[in-house]
Motif scaffolding. Structure first.
Motif, PDB file in Angstrom:
ATOM      1  N   PHE A  18       1.061  -0.773  -0.259  1.00 29.40           N
ATOM      2  CA  PHE A  18      -0.130   0.048  -0.011  1.00 29.40           C
ATOM      3  C   PHE A  18       0.303   1.083  -0.361  1.00 29.40           C
ATOM      4  CE2 PHE A  18      -2.959  -3.622   0.749  1.00 29.40           C
ATOM      5  CZ  PHE A  18      -3.748  -3.451   0.584  1.00 29.40           C
ATOM      6  N   LYS A  19       1.951   1.235   0.602  1.00 22.68           N
ATOM      7  CA  LYS A  19       3.539   2.393   0.350  1.00 22.68           C
ATOM      8  C   LYS A  19       3.341   2.559  -1.259  1.00 22.68           C
ATOM      9  CE  LYS A  19       5.190   2.219   4.693  1.00 22.68           C
ATOM     10  NZ  LYS A  19       6.336   1.711   5.224  1.00 22.68           N
ATOM     11  N   CYS A  20       2.894   1.768  -2.295  1.00 24.29           N
ATOM     12  CA  CYS A  20       4.363   1.571  -3.084  1.00 24.29           C
ATOM     13  C   CYS A  20       2.692   2.345  -4.148  1.00 24.29           C
ATOM     14  CB  CYS A  20       4.426   0.257  -3.736  1.00 24.29           C
ATOM     15  SG  CYS A  20       5.586   0.274  -2.967  1.00 24.29           S
ATOM     16  N   LEU A  21       1.072   1.734  -3.534  1.00 16.41           N
ATOM     17  CA  LEU A  21       0.136   1.823  -4.424  1.00 16.41           C
ATOM     18  C   LEU A  21      -0.983   3.034  -4.057  1.00 16.41           C
ATOM     19  CD1 LEU A  21       0.256  -1.975  -5.148  1.00 16.41           C
ATOM     20  CD2 LEU A  21       1.097  -0.116  -6.803  1.00 16.41           C
ATOM     21  N   PRO A  22      -0.488   3.421  -3.307  1.00 17.45           N
ATOM     22  CA  PRO A  22      -1.714   4.554  -2.487  1.00 17.45           C
ATOM     23  C   PRO A  22      -2.360   5.350  -3.009  1.00 17.45           C
ATOM     24  CG  PRO A  22       0.054   6.333  -2.952  1.00 17.45           C
ATOM     25  CD  PRO A  22       1.089   4.447  -3.121  1.00 17.45           C
ATOM     26  N   VAL A  23      -2.202   5.496  -4.309  1.00 15.79           N
ATOM     27  CA  VAL A  23      -3.860   6.143  -5.158  1.00 15.79           C
ATOM     28  C   VAL A  23      -4.521   4.577  -6.370  1.00 15.79           C
ATOM     29  CG1 VAL A  23      -3.253   8.473  -4.707  1.00 15.79           C
ATOM     30  CG2 VAL A  23      -2.322   6.834  -7.126  1.00 15.79           C
ATOM     31  N   ILE A  24      -4.319   3.883  -6.050  1.00 17.71           N
ATOM     32  CA  ILE A  24      -4.941   2.874  -7.133  1.00 17.71           C
ATOM     33  C   ILE A  24      -6.265   2.739  -6.054  1.00 17.71           C
ATOM     34  CG2 ILE A  24      -4.423   0.334  -5.249  1.00 17.71           C
ATOM     35  CD1 ILE A  24      -3.508  -0.660  -7.554  1.00 17.71           C
ATOM     36  N   GLU A  25      -6.575   2.411  -7.678  1.00 17.41           N
ATOM     37  CA  GLU A  25      -8.558   2.478  -7.792  1.00 17.41           C
ATOM     38  C   GLU A  25      -8.837   0.955  -7.833  1.00 17.41           C
ATOM     39  OE1 GLU A  25     -10.543   5.335 -10.259  1.00 17.41           O
ATOM     40  OE2 GLU A  25      -8.767   6.847  -8.834  1.00 17.41           O
ATOM     41  N   HIS A  26      -8.120   0.075  -8.602  1.00 19.39           N
ATOM     42  CA  HIS A  26      -8.003  -0.970  -9.634  1.00 19.39           C
ATOM     43  C   HIS A  26      -7.259  -1.726  -8.884  1.00 19.39           C
ATOM     44  CE1 HIS A  26     -11.524   0.210 -11.392  1.00 19.39           C
ATOM     45  NE2 HIS A  26     -11.722   1.115 -11.885  1.00 19.39           N
ATOM     46  N   LEU A  27      -7.526  -2.890  -8.213  1.00 19.92           N
ATOM     47  CA  LEU A  27      -5.909  -3.558  -8.456  1.00 19.92           C
ATOM     48  C   LEU A  27      -6.896  -5.467  -8.175  1.00 19.92           C
ATOM     49  CD1 LEU A  27      -2.942  -4.573  -6.804  1.00 19.92           C
ATOM     50  CD2 LEU A  27      -4.931  -4.335  -4.084  1.00 19.92           C
ATOM     51  N   THR A  28      -5.763  -6.513  -9.215  1.00 20.59           N
ATOM     52  CA  THR A  28      -6.260  -8.161  -8.912  1.00 20.59           C
ATOM     53  C   THR A  28      -5.196  -8.414  -8.907  1.00 20.59           C
ATOM     54  OG1 THR A  28      -7.601  -7.313 -10.829  1.00 20.59           O
ATOM     55  CG2 THR A  28      -6.937  -9.405 -10.750  1.00 20.59           C
ATOM     56  N   THR A  29      -4.931  -9.095  -8.259  1.00 22.18           N
ATOM     57  CA  THR A  29      -4.370 -10.212  -7.437  1.00 22.18           C
ATOM     58  C   THR A  29      -4.148 -11.796  -7.420  1.00 22.18           C
ATOM     59  OG1 THR A  29      -1.844 -10.391  -5.980  1.00 22.18           O
ATOM     60  CG2 THR A  29      -4.283 -10.013  -4.862  1.00 22.18           C
TER      61      THR A  29
END
Length: 190
Positions: A18-29
């Motif tokens: 989450f530090k790397c992706l603070p403004v992500i809106e869509h996440l697929t893992t």
């Protein structure tokens, strides 16, 4: 990515994600990533919150693998803008013949009584097998999501009688709002 792909003591965790992706809106893992992100324990607090996350999808999600559900609980707790959760259940099921396992995994949900998904409007689970833990998770989400409009379950290895019983349980469970439950049986069983 496998555990042996990391060198030394440098392994990612959920906080670093989450530090790397603070403004992500869509996440697929992939669910296979959750053991690497969760490691020994899941933090109860995140220093960087995924406040912009609206859509989360996890492929090969394991309800009973000991990592997927804790990862998902932390993610949803700290994602106030989340609108859709999509899970494709993988091979990480627990053995329902072991009551200790069910209790152990159910305790995970109890650790998050303050989860409130104000913006969640859809939950989709693919390869839903109607296990006790899967049902508890759906009820957990439904009771904590006042804006939830639709729960879509694509059933796998679930017979017609079991499907009807499952629907009755879900429809009679407490809801934070009226919810449409859509069921598609991927392989019709007698």
């Amino acid at each position: 990515m496998r555990d042996e792909d990391f060198r030394g003591d440098e392994r990612p965790n959920i906080m670093e994600l989450f530090k790397c992706l603070p403004v992500i809106e869509h996440l697929t893992t992939w669910g296979y990533m959750s053991p690497l992100l969760v490691q020994d324990s899941v933090p109860r607090e995140l220093s960087t919150l995924p406040i912009h996350l609206k859509y989360f999808c996890m492929e090969e999600f394991g309800f009973g693998d000991g990592y997927g559900l804790p990862f998902l609980c932390v993610l949803i707790k700290y994602s106030p803008s989340l609108e859709k959760i999509k899970l494709q259940v993988g091979s990480g099921h627990y053995d329902e013949t072991e009551p200790d396992k069910l209790e152990e995994y159910s305790v995970i949900l109890e650790k998050y009584p303050d989860v409130w998904l104000e913006h969640l409007n859809e939950l989709e689970i693919i390869f839903f097998e109607n296990s006790k833990l899967e049902m508890e998770f759906v009820k957990f989400i439904v009771v904590r999501s006042p804006g939830l409009k639709k729960v879509k379950l694509q059933l796998y290895r679930v017979g017609k009688n079991e499907e009807l019983k499952m629907l009755n349980i879900l429809l009679s469970a407490p809801h934070a709002s009226p919810v449409e439950i859509v069921v598609e049986n991927l392989n019709q069983m007698p």
